[in-house]
Design an enzyme around this catalytic site. Structure first.
Site, PDB file in Angstrom:
ATOM      1  N   ASP A 273       3.101   0.399   2.245  1.00 45.39           N
ATOM      2  CA  ASP A 273       2.387  -0.798   1.795  1.00 45.39           C
ATOM      3  C   ASP A 273       2.962  -1.883   1.795  1.00 45.39           C
ATOM      4  O   ASP A 273       4.037  -2.082   2.341  1.00 45.39           O
ATOM      5  CB  ASP A 273       1.991  -0.311   0.385  1.00 45.39           C
ATOM      6  CG  ASP A 273       0.280  -0.804  -0.247  1.00 45.39           C
ATOM      7  OD1 ASP A 273      -0.003  -1.711   0.702  1.00 45.39           O
ATOM      8  OD2 ASP A 273      -0.330  -0.307  -0.945  1.00 45.39           O
TER       9      ASP A 273
HETATM   10  C1  NOJ Z   1      -2.079  -3.557  -0.253  1.00 43.11           C
HETATM   11  C2  NOJ Z   1      -2.918  -2.496  -0.689  1.00 43.11           C
HETATM   12  O1  NOJ Z   1      -2.471  -1.687  -1.874  1.00 43.11           O
HETATM   13  C3  NOJ Z   1      -3.327  -1.479   0.528  1.00 43.11           C
HETATM   14  O2  NOJ Z   1      -4.139  -0.624   0.061  1.00 43.11           O
HETATM   15  C4  NOJ Z   1      -3.878  -2.211   1.443  1.00 43.11           C
HETATM   16  O3  NOJ Z   1      -4.191  -1.434   2.598  1.00 43.11           O
HETATM   17  C5  NOJ Z   1      -2.683  -3.307   2.161  1.00 43.11           C
HETATM   18  N1  NOJ Z   1      -2.224  -4.188   0.892  1.00 43.11           N
HETATM   19  C6  NOJ Z   1      -3.034  -4.109   3.433  1.00 43.11           C
HETATM   20  O4  NOJ Z   1      -4.110  -5.012   2.958  1.00 43.11           O
END
Ligand code: NOJ
Length: 736
Positions: A273
């Site tokens: 993530d």
């Molecule tokens: C953080 C989020 O937790 C995740 O779900 C998302 O896909 C990513 N950022 C990318 O934006």
């Protein structure tokens, strides 16, 4: 003695369900890998947010993937740099959070789950893929599969709620929709199942918080949707921010290697993530970014989203012998395999005019409207106030009646408010509408305009109040400790009640809110999780009776936030509530202490939730009868055939979501009080009856038991067929 039927599914699955080995692709991957320098390999493992500002880095082969660029002209320009200027010409993988639609926004995922309709969910994902890929986006960070049992957690908006079976069904539908039939088709968008794992169990519902989940609970509750989506061919997986029992997921080799790769046979690509590799430093799990990089790659993470640690430190780590080049090669294989599977080498570019042609196509809008119709849940309908038939003039009030941006919900980056049809606009086509918003936004506490709404109500035959949450109040990093309607919304509902006119409340929100007091002040309530682009049309049709509600709750609705986490399929306690509750004010002053006869409940809110999982009314009534099972005793390998009659005993043609629940009465560990095993949407004309049937293989009663084996334990079971998780009469059966 209990007999165990050990299903050696883990091992079998690893062999039979891995994505088919594509020899041609594997050969091309190896050929390319052999030509790559270590630096070029590291570049493939690096994902950055942005496009042409990274032109030089892309030309130097330092970028494998980008996120957050959706302009097809810029995407083509980025691809041109990668393909024409980098030494090996490897195309870029373009990604985006396409969570519930790209331009045409569908209901937020918790709303999609409320439809209990995998077809419409798959169709929505397909439409999202068609619209997003037309811009050059070939990878979405969806579906979110995090089981969420605490509505304080803002990200309940992004998932399918509290139940592993519903979650699996919805997740698989989305994977199928995004990825389509042929991965190399330019409208195929790779799905990313996330967040692996346990993110939704954040303590106290506070985002990013720690979790404590046993291996058994992981396997029984948190893994199933991920495993189902791996079986369905999901191409990528994202690790989660949280730790489980002290291990941040991005550094958990047991999760990423032993479970994901070895047990489940996943041959896709794993991404962190956003900076979740770097955040292992803040976790106190890695000394610094270099250490975090070492840990995450060794744990099995292929691509780094935005910590930049891979780019900075992998070379040194390899030279120092802390990372092997073989490990790097494997990560790069996973990335290149994905790019080949998507046909990116053959088709790196898009037709720049396509995106605008396909956005908001009439069939996309029609599907979005249908999804919004099916996702709304009728919570209360006293005296059949809804639908508002034979009514000409209505007062429309409340901050969500005409809030085009807010009704799109969280993670709708690319939806455009100017294409949104609000309830106000749609209702005006069906009624004489008097509009007095009374509050400007959901948190507005200024009650000075209530008087105008009160006066206006005198001229109307009914009042429809649109309340809820602004889009920004749910989603990532938007947890709440209180779940009541914000601002003066409850006061507005009460004020409208005092007009004496029929009051219909429509809640448009990102999570289950605590609406008990508001129910007392209205005749009817429709609950619509942020319904998207066509939400207004859908709600107007439901209000007028052109459409009939059929949504069901994918999460338990609480009386008070203090009850969270509260979910229907909880393990049974040793002192289950037996229907007798001594409540706060029933206790005499200076009462003597005793725990005799005490059961599990709250003194103030009692035992039950406000509404159970699976609940939802209709304008008609449904009657279940003659629920039977074909035998009383089953052996391994057999299938339980459940039959029932469903009658639409009311006056509207409508759809019911029939639900099949099971309880394993005695287990080698404490089992859930009920578990959803099947559901079916049954459409019946007014007065019509249908003989229906569920088939449930005995194998589907398996769970991870005391010995951490996936088994069906012999013994007594119960089964229900009903319209929600709290209704129906139990049928008994035995598994030998
Ligand atoms: C953080 C989020 O937790 C995740 O779900 C998302 O896909 C990513 N950022 C990318 O934006």
């Amino acid at each position: 003695m209990r007999i165990k039927h050990l299903l050696v599914l883990g091992a079998l699955f690893a062999i039979s369900c891995a994505a088919p080995v594509d020899n041609d692709i594997d050969l091309r991957v190896e050929e390319l890998l052999q030509q790559m320098t270590l630096e070029e390999k590291i570049g493939q493992m690096n994902q950055v947010s942005g496009g042409l500002q990274f032109k030089d880095e892309i030309a130097k082969s330092n970028v494998g993937s980008i996120l957050n660029v959706v302009d097809p002209v810029e995407i083509n320009a980025v691809q041109r740099v990668a393909v024409e200027e980098s030494r090996l010409g490897i195309p870029i993988l373009v990604s985006r959070d396409v969570i519930h639609g790209f331009r045409t926004i569908f209901p937020i995922p918790i709303g999609l789950a409320s439809t209990f309709n995998t077809d419409i969910v798959e169709q929505g994902a397909r439409i999202a893929a068609i619209e997003a890929t037309a811009s050059g986006v070939r990878w979405t960070f969806s579906p979110m599969l995090d089981i969420a049992r605490d509505p304080r957690w803002g990200r309940v908006a992004e998932g399918s709620g509290e139940d592993p079976y519903l979650d699996s069904q919805m997740g698989v539908a989305m994977v199928k929709g995004y990825q389509g039939e042929d991965l190399s088709d330019p409208t195929c968008m790779a799905a990313c199942i996330k967040h692996f794992v346990g993110y939704g169990a954040a303590e106290g519902g506070r985002d990013y918080n720690t979790t404590m989940i046993s291996e058994r609970a992981l396997r029984n509750v948190y893994f199933p949707a991920f495993k189902a989506c791996v079986e369905a061919g999901a191409l990528t997986l994202m690790t989660s921010f949280n730790d489980v029992d002290g291990l941040p997921s991005t550094g958990n080799d047991w999760l990423l290697r032993d479970i994901l790769r070895e047990e489940w046979g996943f041959d896709g690509m794993v991404v962190t993530d956003w900076n979740s590799s770097g955040e292992m430093v803040a976790h106190g799990f890695a000394e610094d970014l270099k250490d975090a990089t070492r840990i995450s790659i060794n744990a099995g993470v292929d691509m780094d989203m935005m910590s930049f640690g891979y780019l900075q430190y992998v070379k040194a780590l390899v030279e120092e012998g802390k990372l092997s080049e073989a490990t790097i090669d494997n990560a790069v294989r996973n990335i290149l395999r994905l790019k080949f599977r998507l046909g990116l080498f053959e088709n790196p570019y898009v037709d720049e005019s396509l995106a605008r042609q396909v956005a908001y196509a009439p069939e996309h809008l029609a599907a979005a409207k249908q999804a919004a119709v099916e996702s709304a849940i009728l919570i209360q309908n006293n005296n059949n106030v809804l639908p508002l038939k034979d009514v000409k003039t209505i007062l429309v009030t409340g901050p969500l009646a005409d809030a085009p941006y807010e009704q799109l919900g969280t993670w709708a980056f690319d939806g455009e408010a100017e294409h949104t049809v609000t309830p106000l606009t749609a209702l005006r086509k069906q009624y004489d509408v008097i509009y007095e918003p009374a509050l400007d936004y959901s948190r507005d506490c200024d009650m000075s305009k209530f008087g105008a709404a009160f006066e206006a109500a005198k001229r109307a035959e009914a009042v429809v109040v649109f309340v809820g949450e602004e889009a920004i109040l749910s989603g990532e990093a938007h947890s709440l400790s209180q779940l009541n309607l914000q601002g003066a919304q409850s006061e507005l509902i009460a004020k409208m009640r005092s007009t004496g006119k029929p009051v219909v409340v429509v809640v448009i929100a990102g999570r289950p809110m605590t609406i008990e007091r508001d129910l007392e002040n209205c005749d009817a309530m429709l609950y619509s999780f942020h319904p998207g682009t066509m939400g207004g049309e859908a709600l107007a049709d439901l209000i007028s009776g052109r459409a009939v509600p059929s949504g069901k709750l994918p999460m338990t609705f609480l009386r008070d936030a203090g009850q969270a986490p509260f979910y229907y399929n909880h393990p049974m306690t040793g002192r289950p509530n037996n229907g007798t509750e001594t409540l706060l004010n029933d206790i005499p002053v200076r009462a003597g202490q005793t725990s005799l006869g005490c059961t599990s409940y709250y003194l103030d809110t009692g035992y039950g939730p406000l509404f159970p999982f699976g609940y939802g009314l209709s304008y008609t009534t449904f009657e279940y009868s003659n629920v039977t099972i074909d035998k009383v005793e089953y052996a391994e390998g057999e299938t339980i055939v459940v039959e029932y009659d469903l009658k639409n005993s009311g006056e509207y043609d409508a759809t019911e979501v029939a639900q099949l629940y099971v309880r394993d009465l005695v287990g080698s560990v404490v089992r859930p009080v009920k578990e959803l095993k099947r559901f079916e949407r049954v459409t019946l004309k007014a007065g019509e009856s249908k003989h229906c049937r569920f088939e449930l293989p005995v194998a589907d009663l398996a769970y991870w038991n005391r010995d951490m084996e996936y088994v069906v334990e012999a013994g007594k079971f119960q089964l229900w067929v009903a319209g929600d998780s709290a209704s129906g009469s139990a049928l008994d059966f035995v598994v030998k």
